[in-house]
Design an enzyme around this catalytic site. Structure first.
Site, PDB file in Angstrom:
ATOM      1  N   LYS A  95       0.555  -0.994   0.108  1.00 22.36           N
ATOM      2  CA  LYS A  95       0.225  -0.135  -0.139  1.00 22.36           C
ATOM      3  C   LYS A  95       0.645   1.407   0.083  1.00 22.36           C
ATOM      4  O   LYS A  95       0.293   1.936  -0.357  1.00 22.36           O
ATOM      5  CB  LYS A  95      -0.806  -0.425   1.061  1.00 22.36           C
ATOM      6  N   GLU A 119      -4.162   8.562   7.284  1.00 26.02           N
ATOM      7  CA  GLU A 119      -5.291   8.427   5.990  1.00 26.02           C
ATOM      8  C   GLU A 119      -6.274   9.692   6.742  1.00 26.02           C
ATOM      9  O   GLU A 119      -7.178   8.910   8.055  1.00 26.02           O
ATOM     10  CB  GLU A 119      -5.340   7.397   5.136  1.00 26.02           C
ATOM     11  N   HIS A 155     -15.285  -2.448   7.057  1.00 21.98           N
ATOM     12  CA  HIS A 155     -14.538  -2.884   5.907  1.00 21.98           C
ATOM     13  C   HIS A 155     -14.350  -3.986   5.032  1.00 21.98           C
ATOM     14  O   HIS A 155     -13.674  -3.809   3.906  1.00 21.98           O
ATOM     15  CB  HIS A 155     -13.200  -2.304   6.526  1.00 21.98           C
ATOM     16  N   ARG A 185      -4.353  -8.955  -8.460  1.00 25.90           N
ATOM     17  CA  ARG A 185      -5.215 -10.606  -8.054  1.00 25.90           C
ATOM     18  C   ARG A 185      -6.641 -10.502  -8.626  1.00 25.90           C
ATOM     19  O   ARG A 185      -7.228  -9.369  -8.439  1.00 25.90           O
ATOM     20  CB  ARG A 185      -4.998 -11.409  -6.802  1.00 25.90           C
TER      21      ARG A 185
HETATM   22  P1  ADP Z   1      -8.290  -3.412   2.086  1.00 28.63           P
HETATM   23  O1  ADP Z   1      -6.734  -3.729   1.363  1.00 28.63           O
HETATM   24  O2  ADP Z   1      -8.072  -3.967   4.208  1.00 28.63           O
HETATM   25  O3  ADP Z   1      -9.330  -4.524   2.297  1.00 28.63           O
HETATM   26  P2  ADP Z   1      -8.733  -0.956   2.156  1.00 28.63           P
HETATM   27  O4  ADP Z   1      -7.788  -0.059   2.786  1.00 28.63           O
HETATM   28  O5  ADP Z   1      -8.932  -1.481   0.433  1.00 28.63           O
HETATM   29  O6  ADP Z   1      -8.311  -1.873   2.549  1.00 28.63           O
HETATM   30  O7  ADP Z   1     -10.166  -0.285   2.603  1.00 28.63           O
HETATM   31  C1  ADP Z   1     -11.399  -1.589   3.105  1.00 28.63           C
HETATM   32  C2  ADP Z   1     -12.272  -0.275   3.710  1.00 28.63           C
HETATM   33  O8  ADP Z   1     -12.168   0.714   4.362  1.00 28.63           O
HETATM   34  C3  ADP Z   1     -12.900   0.944   2.302  1.00 28.63           C
HETATM   35  O9  ADP Z   1     -13.575   0.167   0.812  1.00 28.63           O
HETATM   36  C4  ADP Z   1     -13.245   1.446   3.190  1.00 28.63           C
HETATM   37  O10 ADP Z   1     -14.560   1.370   2.631  1.00 28.63           O
HETATM   38  C5  ADP Z   1     -12.832   1.942   4.394  1.00 28.63           C
HETATM   39  N1  ADP Z   1     -11.246   2.666   3.887  1.00 28.63           N
HETATM   40  C6  ADP Z   1     -10.458   2.789   3.880  1.00 28.63           C
HETATM   41  N2  ADP Z   1      -9.823   3.821   4.180  1.00 28.63           N
HETATM   42  C7  ADP Z   1     -10.745   4.545   4.317  1.00 28.63           C
HETATM   43  C8  ADP Z   1     -10.454   6.219   4.585  1.00 28.63           C
HETATM   44  N3  ADP Z   1      -8.937   6.829   4.455  1.00 28.63           N
HETATM   45  N4  ADP Z   1     -12.071   6.755   4.520  1.00 28.63           N
HETATM   46  C9  ADP Z   1     -13.012   5.766   4.828  1.00 28.63           C
HETATM   47  N5  ADP Z   1     -12.975   4.902   4.586  1.00 28.63           N
HETATM   48  C10 ADP Z   1     -11.814   4.348   4.426  1.00 28.63           C
END
Ligand code: ADP
Length: 492
Positions: free
Chosen positions: A118, A202, A237, A293
């Site tokens: 990431k 973030e 999430h 993936r």
């Molecule tokens: P993972 O790799 O664990 O799936 P992600 O970074 O893709 O993590 O985030 C998964 C979910 O978490 C997102 O779809 C969103 O709902 C929430 N999320 C992640 N970052 C943020 C953010 N900065 N603000 C609000 N929601 C977030």
């Protein structure tokens, strides 16, 4: 150009079945690399050959790089498909597969390192000029420093494990009061679940939609996108319902996000299927991450575009897939996927394990089922509780929603609880129907357990009869409820 005659599958459940089906159609044999716990599963019965690579705990089987490679070699495979989850985004695994003289069906280890991590991905995104959520992803991991950075960003702030995934290793900091405790807890979780304590911060976007683009790099490295999916319906999430295409994008936004997705994948020299995830808030989009993936929700893209992403992955790994420059892809109709989890919706979603009784997925036009278990198979507590995916296609979004509700009502899963009643409620909710839901939809409207339905006398008699029958054939199903009609069944 290579031609695979046998592919090993380093995965389980419904995705293993999905890969086997693609291979069968292509005349390719399969070797299922499975754990001791998965001998009662569809993939086990369907694969040409099965090789047990270890006991149930994932660290000793599905996450064991050497065991998977040894299994693939012993099974006479030329390539390994990693599916999703487990080792699918592990660059060391992709590299070890190559070193063992096998082909990894996915991007190169370098591309996984550049995009799958990431923090690296955000650096690359900056180069590509992509908009990022404001945050801190520096090397200084001192907790005091991280708290200062969180204050600079402004609460609420989300702290994420750099190596995390699947919604884990993520904490929401609402104020400075609990910041230290939550940052330390994210560091610990990152270390124990993903092998690294590194975290980043973030700004938390509190009314965002989750929109992602399917990208695909062909054998020559030409990256194209295969439009978008919306996955805003999430619990903790984790996605529950996904659809293609998103009901929230204007043509202009779709064009700009699609270009951004292709730009970062091209910069990462991406080959094969990948997904570029964004958050969309107030008309602005921000890169979230790249998943290097196949995605769980890939079927909705396949349905609206009439493509087979798994076959394309295999062909690309053979050096045999090139995008047709003349073909203009236009999504047709609307597709929705619901993830079926073995859990009790009446008890806050606690996992429900045990022997599956009668299972029925009602056939009909525009319906697709991806499932890993049949009647008399056991749902064990060792793995992800997702046991199936129900996918529908129809000409418009309202019709697809209507079809999905009907299909879920007619689906039968005895023996374990499922989230089907919960899914039906979500699909009927005004905000989902309007398409305006954000990632906080579930926490806002479905924070509580569902109320267990009250049954009529006739329904009780039928349920009790069915349960008796089930006990006769499938003794020992364990469920977390003492209710005699513990299983979800048709018509409730
Ligand atoms: P993972 O790799 O664990 O799936 P992600 O970074 O893709 O993590 O985030 C998964 C979910 O978490 C997102 O779809 C969103 O709902 C929430 N999320 C992640 N970052 C943020 C953010 N900065 N603000 C609000 N929601 C977030």
């Amino acid at each position: 150009m290579k031609k695979f005659t046998r592919i090993a599958i380093a995965n389980r459940g419904e995705v293993a079945v999905r890969i086997i089906k693609a291979c069968e159609e292509m005349g390719i044999e399969t070797v299922l690399l499975h754990s001791e716990a998965d001998i009662n599963s569809r993939a086990f019965r369907m694969a040409t050959k099965t090789i047990c690579i270890g006991p149930a705990p994932t660290a000793e089987s599905y996450l064991n790089i050497q065991a998977n490679i040894n299994g693939a070699l012993a099974g006479g495979a030329q390539a390994i498909h990693p599916g999703f989850g487990f080792l699918s985004e592990n660059a060391d695994f992709a590299e070890a597969v190559g070193k063992a003289g096998l082909t990894f069906i996915g991007p190169s280890p370098e591309a996984i390192r550049a995009l799958g991590d990431k923090v690296h991905c955000k650096e690359l995104a900056k180069q590509a000029g992509l908009p990022l959520v404001p945050g801190y992803q520096g090397e200084n991991q001192d907790v005091e420093h991280l708290i200062q950075q969180a204050e600079k960003i402004g609460y609420p702030v989300i702290v994420k494990a750099a190596a995390g995934g699947g919604g884990r290793g993520m904490k929401l900091l609402k104020s400075s009061t609990d910041a230290r405790e939550l940052i330390e807890s994210a560091q610990r979780e990152g270390q124990s679940a993903f092998g690294s304590p590194k975290v980043f911060l973030e700004k938390y976007l509190d009314r965002a939609k989750h929109i992602e683009f399917q990208v695909f790099g062909d054998s020559t490295g030409n990256v194209q996108h295969f439009f978008d999916r919306e996955c805003s319906v999430q619990r903790r999430h984790q996605k529950i319902i996904e659809e293609a295409t998103s009901p929230s994008l204007t043509d202009e936004l779709r064009r700009r996000m699609g270009e951004a997705a292709c730009a970062i994948a091209t910069l990462g020299k991406y080959k094969g299927a990948g997904t570029v995830e964004f958050l969309l808030q107030d008309g602005e989009f921000y890169l979230l991450e790249v998943n290097t993936r196949l995605q769980v929700e890939h079927p909705v893209t396949e349905e609206v575009l009439g493509v087979d992403l798994v076959k394309m992955q295999i062909l690309t790994a053979q050096g045999d897939y090139v995008h047709d420059a003349k073909q203009i892809r236009v999504p047709r109709g609307h597709s929705i996927e619901c993830r079926i989890y073995a859990e009790n919706p009446f008890l806050g979603g606690v996992p429900s394990t045990g022997l599956l009784g009668h299972v029925e997925w009602p056939e009909g036009p525009g319906r697709r089922y991806e499932y890993g278990f049949d009647a008399n198979d056991t749902i064990t507590p060792f793995y992800d509780p997702m046991i199936a995916k129900v996918i529908v296609w129809d000409e418009s979004r309202p019709r697809a929603i209507q079809k999905m509700i009907r299909v879920l009502k007619d689906s039968v899963v005895f023996g374990v609880h499922t989230n089907i009643p919960y899914l039906i409620e979500i699909l009927s909710h005004k905000e989902f129907v309007m398409g305006t839901m954000t990632t906080r939809f579930i926490e806002t409207y479905f924070g509580e357990s569902l109320k267990e339905p009250t049954l009529t006398d006739i329904e009780k008699t039928v349920a009790a009869g069915a349960l008796l029958q089930l006990r006769g054939g499938a003794n020992g199903a364990s469920t977390t409820s003492s209710s005699p009609w513990a299983s979800y069944w048709r018509g409730i």
